[in-house]
Design a protein around this motif. Structure first.
Motif, PDB file in Angstrom:
ATOM      1  N   GLY A 121      35.514  52.717  59.066  1.00 49.32           N
ATOM      2  CA  GLY A 121      34.576  52.002  59.918  1.00 49.32           C
ATOM      3  C   GLY A 121      33.558  51.172  59.170  1.00 49.32           C
ATOM      4  N   ALA A 122      33.808  50.899  57.897  1.00 49.10           N
ATOM      5  CA  ALA A 122      32.906  50.057  57.121  1.00 49.10           C
ATOM      6  C   ALA A 122      32.882  48.647  57.690  1.00 49.10           C
ATOM      7  CB  ALA A 122      33.331  50.036  55.655  1.00 49.10           C
ATOM      8  N   ARG A 123      31.726  47.997  57.599  1.00 52.78           N
ATOM      9  CA  ARG A 123      31.563  46.674  58.199  1.00 52.78           C
ATOM     10  C   ARG A 123      31.945  45.542  57.256  1.00 52.78           C
ATOM     11  NH1 ARG A 123      28.033  46.883  62.568  1.00 52.78           N
ATOM     12  NH2 ARG A 123      28.873  44.813  63.013  1.00 52.78           N
ATOM     13  N   TRP A 124      31.976  45.792  55.953  1.00 49.71           N
ATOM     14  CA  TRP A 124      32.303  44.737  55.002  1.00 49.71           C
ATOM     15  C   TRP A 124      32.904  45.352  53.748  1.00 49.71           C
ATOM     16  CZ3 TRP A 124      27.325  46.562  55.547  1.00 49.71           C
ATOM     17  CH2 TRP A 124      26.724  47.061  54.401  1.00 49.71           C
ATOM     18  N   VAL A 125      33.552  44.483  52.960  1.00 48.31           N
ATOM     19  CA  VAL A 125      34.016  44.851  51.628  1.00 48.31           C
ATOM     20  C   VAL A 125      33.552  43.769  50.658  1.00 48.31           C
ATOM     21  CG1 VAL A 125      36.055  46.043  52.523  1.00 48.31           C
ATOM     22  CG2 VAL A 125      36.257  43.679  51.758  1.00 48.31           C
ATOM     23  N   ARG A 126      33.389  44.155  49.408  1.00 53.11           N
ATOM     24  CA  ARG A 126      33.085  43.195  48.343  1.00 53.11           C
ATOM     25  C   ARG A 126      34.184  43.313  47.304  1.00 53.11           C
ATOM     26  NH1 ARG A 126      28.426  44.567  44.154  1.00 53.11           N
ATOM     27  NH2 ARG A 126      30.025  46.137  43.747  1.00 53.11           N
ATOM     28  N   GLU A 127      34.727  42.164  46.902  1.00 51.41           N
ATOM     29  CA  GLU A 127      35.821  42.202  45.927  1.00 51.41           C
ATOM     30  C   GLU A 127      35.981  40.854  45.236  1.00 51.41           C
ATOM     31  OE1 GLU A 127      37.837  43.513  44.076  1.00 51.41           O
ATOM     32  OE2 GLU A 127      37.563  45.600  44.628  1.00 51.41           O
ATOM     33  N   ILE A 128      36.879  40.843  44.248  1.00 50.28           N
ATOM     34  CA  ILE A 128      37.345  39.600  43.634  1.00 50.28           C
ATOM     35  C   ILE A 128      38.599  39.193  44.393  1.00 50.28           C
ATOM     36  CG2 ILE A 128      38.060  38.460  41.512  1.00 50.28           C
ATOM     37  CD1 ILE A 128      35.252  39.650  41.418  1.00 50.28           C
ATOM     38  N   PHE A 129      38.477  38.190  45.241  1.00 57.48           N
ATOM     39  CA  PHE A 129      39.605  37.791  46.081  1.00 57.48           C
ATOM     40  C   PHE A 129      40.278  36.502  45.609  1.00 57.48           C
ATOM     41  CE2 PHE A 129      37.156  40.320  49.261  1.00 57.48           C
ATOM     42  CZ  PHE A 129      38.146  41.240  49.570  1.00 57.48           C
ATOM     43  N   THR A 130      39.599  35.726  44.767  1.00 55.63           N
ATOM     44  CA  THR A 130      40.139  34.431  44.367  1.00 55.63           C
ATOM     45  C   THR A 130      40.033  34.255  42.856  1.00 55.63           C
ATOM     46  OG1 THR A 130      37.982  33.381  44.692  1.00 55.63           O
ATOM     47  CG2 THR A 130      39.504  33.336  46.556  1.00 55.63           C
ATOM     48  N   GLY A 131      40.891  33.380  42.320  1.00 56.04           N
ATOM     49  CA  GLY A 131      40.801  33.011  40.915  1.00 56.04           C
ATOM     50  C   GLY A 131      41.726  33.803  40.012  1.00 56.04           C
ATOM     51  N   VAL A 132      41.830  33.319  38.785  1.00 51.18           N
ATOM     52  CA  VAL A 132      42.565  33.996  37.715  1.00 51.18           C
ATOM     53  C   VAL A 132      41.618  34.087  36.525  1.00 51.18           C
ATOM     54  CG1 VAL A 132      44.592  33.976  36.215  1.00 51.18           C
ATOM     55  CG2 VAL A 132      44.746  33.013  38.525  1.00 51.18           C
ATOM     56  N   TYR A 133      41.534  35.265  35.924  1.00 55.62           N
ATOM     57  CA  TYR A 133      40.510  35.520  34.915  1.00 55.62           C
ATOM     58  C   TYR A 133      41.105  36.182  33.667  1.00 55.62           C
ATOM     59  CZ  TYR A 133      37.711  34.979  39.124  1.00 55.62           C
ATOM     60  OH  TYR A 133      37.181  34.512  40.287  1.00 55.62           O
ATOM     61  N   ALA A 134      40.481  35.893  32.534  1.00 56.36           N
ATOM     62  CA  ALA A 134      40.680  36.691  31.326  1.00 56.36           C
ATOM     63  C   ALA A 134      39.556  37.718  31.326  1.00 56.36           C
ATOM     64  CB  ALA A 134      40.599  35.805  30.086  1.00 56.36           C
ATOM     65  N   ASN A 186      33.151  37.948  45.377  1.00 57.51           N
ATOM     66  CA  ASN A 186      32.420  37.819  44.122  1.00 57.51           C
ATOM     67  C   ASN A 186      33.076  36.695  43.328  1.00 57.51           C
ATOM     68  OD1 ASN A 186      31.007  38.087  41.769  1.00 57.51           O
ATOM     69  ND2 ASN A 186      31.382  40.274  41.512  1.00 57.51           N
ATOM     70  N   ILE A 187      32.412  35.548  43.243  1.00 58.03           N
ATOM     71  CA  ILE A 187      33.039  34.399  42.575  1.00 58.03           C
ATOM     72  C   ILE A 187      32.589  34.255  41.129  1.00 58.03           C
ATOM     73  CG2 ILE A 187      33.394  33.158  44.734  1.00 58.03           C
ATOM     74  CD1 ILE A 187      31.066  31.303  43.825  1.00 58.03           C
ATOM     75  N   VAL A 188      31.722  35.142  40.672  1.00 59.51           N
ATOM     76  CA  VAL A 188      31.356  35.196  39.249  1.00 59.51           C
ATOM     77  C   VAL A 188      31.563  36.636  38.808  1.00 59.51           C
ATOM     78  CG1 VAL A 188      29.616  34.635  37.506  1.00 59.51           C
ATOM     79  CG2 VAL A 188      29.611  33.431  39.692  1.00 59.51           C
ATOM     80  N   PRO A 189      32.814  37.066  38.638  1.00 57.29           N
ATOM     81  CA  PRO A 189      33.079  38.483  38.377  1.00 57.29           C
ATOM     82  C   PRO A 189      32.526  38.948  37.042  1.00 57.29           C
ATOM     83  CG  PRO A 189      35.066  37.192  38.079  1.00 57.29           C
ATOM     84  CD  PRO A 189      34.046  36.272  38.672  1.00 57.29           C
ATOM     85  N   GLU A 190      32.151  40.229  37.029  1.00 55.38           N
ATOM     86  CA  GLU A 190      31.634  40.836  35.807  1.00 55.38           C
ATOM     87  C   GLU A 190      32.769  41.059  34.812  1.00 55.38           C
ATOM     88  OE1 GLU A 190      29.852  44.388  37.455  1.00 55.38           O
ATOM     89  OE2 GLU A 190      29.208  43.170  39.151  1.00 55.38           O
ATOM     90  N   SER A 191      32.456  40.974  33.536  1.00 53.36           N
ATOM     91  CA  SER A 191      33.403  41.278  32.448  1.00 53.36           C
ATOM     92  C   SER A 191      34.624  40.366  32.455  1.00 53.36           C
ATOM     93  CB  SER A 191      33.858  42.744  32.530  1.00 53.36           C
ATOM     94  OG  SER A 191      32.767  43.617  32.548  1.00 53.36           O
ATOM     95  N   ALA A 192      34.459  39.113  32.946  1.00 47.67           N
ATOM     96  CA  ALA A 192      35.617  38.225  33.047  1.00 47.67           C
ATOM     97  C   ALA A 192      35.189  36.766  32.991  1.00 47.67           C
ATOM     98  CB  ALA A 192      36.369  38.495  34.342  1.00 47.67           C
ATOM     99  N   THR A 193      36.139  35.904  32.613  1.00 42.60           N
ATOM    100  CA  THR A 193      35.914  34.458  32.575  1.00 42.60           C
ATOM    101  C   THR A 193      37.016  33.753  33.340  1.00 42.60           C
ATOM    102  OG1 THR A 193      34.834  34.571  30.408  1.00 42.60           O
ATOM    103  CG2 THR A 193      35.725  32.435  31.082  1.00 42.60           C
ATOM    104  N   TYR A 194      36.629  32.828  34.212  1.00 41.87           N
ATOM    105  CA  TYR A 194      37.576  32.018  34.982  1.00 41.87           C
ATOM    106  C   TYR A 194      38.445  31.221  34.013  1.00 41.87           C
ATOM    107  CZ  TYR A 194      38.781  29.555  39.359  1.00 41.87           C
ATOM    108  OH  TYR A 194      39.423  29.062  40.465  1.00 41.87           O
ATOM    109  N   LEU A 195      39.746  31.260  34.199  1.00 39.93           N
ATOM    110  CA  LEU A 195      40.637  30.605  33.245  1.00 39.93           C
ATOM    111  C   LEU A 195      40.684  29.093  33.406  1.00 39.93           C
ATOM    112  CD1 LEU A 195      43.751  32.946  32.865  1.00 39.93           C
ATOM    113  CD2 LEU A 195      41.894  32.525  31.264  1.00 39.93           C
ATOM    114  N   ALA A 196      40.555  28.586  34.627  1.00 41.75           N
ATOM    115  CA  ALA A 196      40.586  27.143  34.825  1.00 41.75           C
ATOM    116  C   ALA A 196      39.286  26.516  34.327  1.00 41.75           C
ATOM    117  CB  ALA A 196      40.790  26.818  36.302  1.00 41.75           C
ATOM    118  N   ASP A 197      39.388  25.284  33.863  1.00 43.92           N
ATOM    119  CA  ASP A 197      38.216  24.568  33.366  1.00 43.92           C
ATOM    120  C   ASP A 197      37.531  23.882  34.549  1.00 43.92           C
ATOM    121  OD1 ASP A 197      36.315  23.365  31.840  1.00 43.92           O
ATOM    122  OD2 ASP A 197      37.633  21.785  31.070  1.00 43.92           O
ATOM    123  N   ARG A 198      36.766  24.689  35.314  1.00 46.41           N
ATOM    124  CA  ARG A 198      36.099  24.180  36.510  1.00 46.41           C
ATOM    125  C   ARG A 198      34.653  24.650  36.518  1.00 46.41           C
ATOM    126  NH1 ARG A 198      38.643  26.303  41.542  1.00 46.41           N
ATOM    127  NH2 ARG A 198      37.532  24.559  42.515  1.00 46.41           N
TER     128      ARG A 198
END
Length: 272
Positions: free
Chosen positions: A114-127, A157-169
């Motif tokens: 019955g939780a009302r929301w979730v937080r996650e990394i849903f988009t992107g590819v990361y190292a 979460n579009i700035v994930p912890e312990s990770a870097t977005y692989l695309a140059d954007r």
């Protein structure tokens, strides 16, 4: 303009407190001698301390399941469901869940509890520190629909912890296309790790690019900076500051909860 935040929290710029569950069965740090009774006892005490301190919501996460998996084992979400089930009658504020780092498992747990929301990394590819980290937001969105969880809000979460977005954007482009193409209910902006400050300039960039989509400051919020951060963001997620001595590994300190929530209410009073 009324948003889903108003419907759930009924306050302006809500503060969501993290409830960090101790290591769970299957995790390297699990205390088999203390067992689940010890995990539940700590979670119960922290839940009561957070609620008594006046937080606007609580988010349960398996924060001590280090090192994290990007596809969790079934025992993790199953155990979290048991813990939340045992505490369900004692939860007096809106709550969400986060099964690190597994979007599908987070949605399943939300639907079951019955939780009302979730937080996650849903988009992107990361190292990342956890290896190459890929996502499939289209599959996750369809899974949410299949299990009847369309009402569960998705915090990206579009700035994930312990990770870097692989695309140059740049961050502005990422925020704009995330909002347009993947339909988030909110965006979260983080620092490098739990408790690390979130860069105010990055927060402002995402807020401007997000349009009507709410933006949360996701890490590094403290009593002394919450006014500055909430002057930009639509809400805050707070974990480490609430801990004894402000240390991630410690239990919640009730006095620190009161201190930050007092500062949050004082800031919100300036908005009316």
């Amino acid at each position: 303009m009324t948003t889903w935040l108003d419907d759930i929290f009924a306050v302006e710029k809500p503060v969501i407190a993290m409830l960090h569950l101790s290591a769970l069965p299957g995790d390297p740090g699990y205390d088999a001698e203390g067992g689940l009774d010890a995990v539940i006892a700590r979670a119960r005490q922290e839940l009561h301390d957070l609620q008594a301190g006046g937080v606007d919501g609580v988010m349960f996460s398996n924060e001590f399941s280090l090192p994290y998996l990007t596809q969790t084992e079934p025992i993790t979400a199953i155990t979290m469901a048991r813990i939340i089930g045992e505490l369900r009658s004692e939860i007096t504020v809106p709550f969400g869940v986060n099964v690190l780092w597994d979007g599908r498992a987070s949605i399943d747990l939300a639907m079951a509890t019955g939780a009302r929301w979730v937080r996650e990394i849903f988009t992107g590819v990361y190292a990342s520190d956890f290896g190459l980290w890929n996502t499939n937001v289209g599959e996750v969105a369809r899974h949410r629909a299949r299990v009847g969880a369309a009402g569960v809000k998705l915090l990206f979460n579009i700035v994930p912890e312990s990770a870097t977005y692989l695309a140059d954007r740049d961050l502005e482009s990422i925020a704009k296309t995330t909002v347009f193409a993947t339909l988030p209910d909110a965006l979260c902006v983080s620092g490098a790790t739990a408790g690390a400050p979130t860069d105010s300039q990055a927060l402002a960039i995402v807020k401007k690019a997000a349009g009507a989509v709410p933006v949360f400051v996701n890490t590094g919020v403290r009593a002394e900076n919450i006014g500055d951060q909430l002057s930009i963001a639509d809400g805050a997620v707070v974990g480490t500051f609430f801990k004894r001595d402000g240390r991630f590994e410690n239990a919640v300190d009730p006095d620190r909860v009161v201190t930050l929530m007092t500062a949050a209410r004082e800031f919100r009073a300036t908005l009316s």
